[in-house]
Design a protein around this motif. Structure first.
Motif, PDB file in Angstrom:
ATOM      1  N   ALA A  98       0.592   3.782   1.939  1.00 39.64           N
ATOM      2  CA  ALA A  98       0.891   4.159   3.323  1.00 39.64           C
ATOM      3  C   ALA A  98       2.079   3.371   3.856  1.00 39.64           C
ATOM      4  O   ALA A  98       2.948   3.912   4.557  1.00 39.64           O
ATOM      5  CB  ALA A  98      -0.335   3.922   4.202  1.00 39.64           C
ATOM      6  N   LYS A  99       2.141   2.089   3.543  1.00 40.48           N
ATOM      7  CA  LYS A  99       3.264   1.268   4.003  1.00 40.48           C
ATOM      8  C   LYS A  99       4.568   1.696   3.354  1.00 40.48           C
ATOM      9  O   LYS A  99       5.622   1.697   3.989  1.00 40.48           O
ATOM     10  CB  LYS A  99       2.996  -0.213   3.712  1.00 40.48           C
ATOM     11  N   ARG A 100       4.498   2.054   2.084  1.00 36.93           N
ATOM     12  CA  ARG A 100       5.725   2.517   1.415  1.00 36.93           C
ATOM     13  C   ARG A 100       6.238   3.794   2.059  1.00 36.93           C
ATOM     14  O   ARG A 100       7.436   3.985   2.230  1.00 36.93           O
ATOM     15  CB  ARG A 100       5.445   2.733  -0.074  1.00 36.93           C
ATOM     16  N   ARG A 101       5.313   4.695   2.424  1.00 36.83           N
ATOM     17  CA  ARG A 101       5.741   5.941   3.083  1.00 36.83           C
ATOM     18  C   ARG A 101       6.351   5.633   4.450  1.00 36.83           C
ATOM     19  O   ARG A 101       7.382   6.204   4.821  1.00 36.83           O
ATOM     20  CB  ARG A 101       4.540   6.881   3.243  1.00 36.83           C
ATOM     21  N   LEU A 102       5.727   4.720   5.193  1.00 36.39           N
ATOM     22  CA  LEU A 102       6.226   4.379   6.517  1.00 36.39           C
ATOM     23  C   LEU A 102       7.599   3.711   6.441  1.00 36.39           C
ATOM     24  O   LEU A 102       8.490   4.017   7.238  1.00 36.39           O
ATOM     25  CB  LEU A 102       5.232   3.439   7.224  1.00 36.39           C
TER      26      LEU A 102
ATOM     27  N   THR B 146       0.852  -1.188   0.000  1.00 34.48           N
ATOM     28  CA  THR B 146       0.000   0.000   0.000  1.00 34.48           C
ATOM     29  C   THR B 146       0.885   1.234   0.000  1.00 34.48           C
ATOM     30  O   THR B 146       2.053   1.181   0.405  1.00 34.48           O
ATOM     31  CB  THR B 146      -0.911   0.052   1.247  1.00 34.48           C
TER      32      THR B 146
END
Length: 312
Positions: A237-241, A235
């Motif tokens: 969001a996971k890539r950003r995190l 996702t």
């Protein structure tokens, strides 16, 4: 100290570190214990030390016991709030691996279960199982009777065996194939295949991507499969995190097959598997930065295979 005394200590350093790691489950704490042992050796009346190896073993063991008994350690290592620090294949701190007992004593499964033992039980178990010391020597190291040493080891073995999932030795190449298949199923969303690859009592223990205050625990095949599918699902969001899109590599961690999430040659997560009867019995998910520091450093020097999954 003269060079002979320094050389004598250095000849024992790796063994002391691997003993301390098994006792503490933390590479950083193990290094501190070994350094404290060196300071004790430096200050000792070495002419009165008849067997340096035994003296050093006794000192590092008791320093580790002091750490395990401390109020801070009891708080930090409360059952359900702590996982051992994972170590990459080839790390000298993993120590002896000639026998099944030695290899098992450094697995994440057994290191986690040893948290349920008393400090003395843990020390007696490690000294006997991983380093094959006779009970007479263990008794001397721990300041107990030989009979008490036998009892501590017996209780430790019984408690670990009662809670151990799997525990049989598995061919590494076979275990790797199971984990590769599990990873492909998780990243492709094949939930039914994931369930089929899990034992009936499969368990996940996770630090919640390093964000949870307490460990997350999932049981039953369906819940474990859902966790794996959600964890590996890409996702934005996971890539950003994570700071990017990781590649997933298969490696050996603490003697078990593991999936490492790597971004720009930096390990950002590790999933360590226990395989039993041809299926995944347990999965340990670790993403806390401080728990991955040593593994990440070792990975930069590691000649890895091509990623099992190239992009997320």
């Amino acid at each position: 100290m003269d060079s002979a005394a320094i050389d004598r200590f250095e000849a024992s350093r790796r063994r002391l570190a691997s003993l301390a790691y098994r006792l503490l489950g933390s590479a950083a704490d193990a290094e501190d214990a070994v350094q404290d042992t060196y300071l004790r050796w430096q200050a000792a009346d070495r002419e009165r030390v008849e067997v340096p190896e035994a003296w050093l073993t006794r000192v590092v063991t008791n320093l580790c016991l002091d750490r395990l008994r401390s109020a801070q350690a009891r708080h930090e290592r409360a059952v359900g709030a702590w996982l051992p620090e994972p170590l990459l294949e080839g790390d000298p701190m993993l120590g002896p691996a000639d026998t099944f007992e030695q290899r098992e004593s450094v697995s994440l499964a057994v290191l986690t279960l040893m948290e349920r033992l008393s400090p003395v039980e843990r020390a007696a178990y490690v000294l006997r199982e991983a380093f094959s010391y006779p009970h007479a020597e263990i008794a001397g190291f721990l300041g107990i009777t030989e009979s008490a040493s036998q009892q501590h080891v017996h209780r430790a073995r019984r408690r670990i065996a009662a809670e151990r999932r799997g525990g049989d030795e598995v061919d590494p190449a076979f275990a790797r194939r199971i984990v590769e298949e599990f990873l492909v199923a998780a990243t492709s969303g094949r939930t039914e295949r994931l369930v089929a690859l899990l034992t009936a009592d499969a368990t996940v223990i996770s630090d919640g991507a390093g964000l949870a205050r307490r460990l997350l625990r999932y049981e039953t095949r369906e819940r474990v499969a859902s966790y794996a599918r959600a964890g590996f699902k890409p996702t934005a969001a996971k890539r950003r995190l994570a700071g990017g899109s990781p590649a997933f590599h298969i490696a050996l961690v603490n003697g078990s097959p593991a999936v490492l999430a790597v971004i720009d040659d930096r390990v950002v997560g590790a999933g360590v598997f226990e395989v039993s009867d041809g299926k995944v019995a347990s999965l340990y998910g670790i993403a806390a930065t401080d728990r991955l520091a040593r593994l990440d450093e070792a990975w930069r020097q590691y000649e890895s295979d091509a990623p099992a999954v190239h992009t997320w």
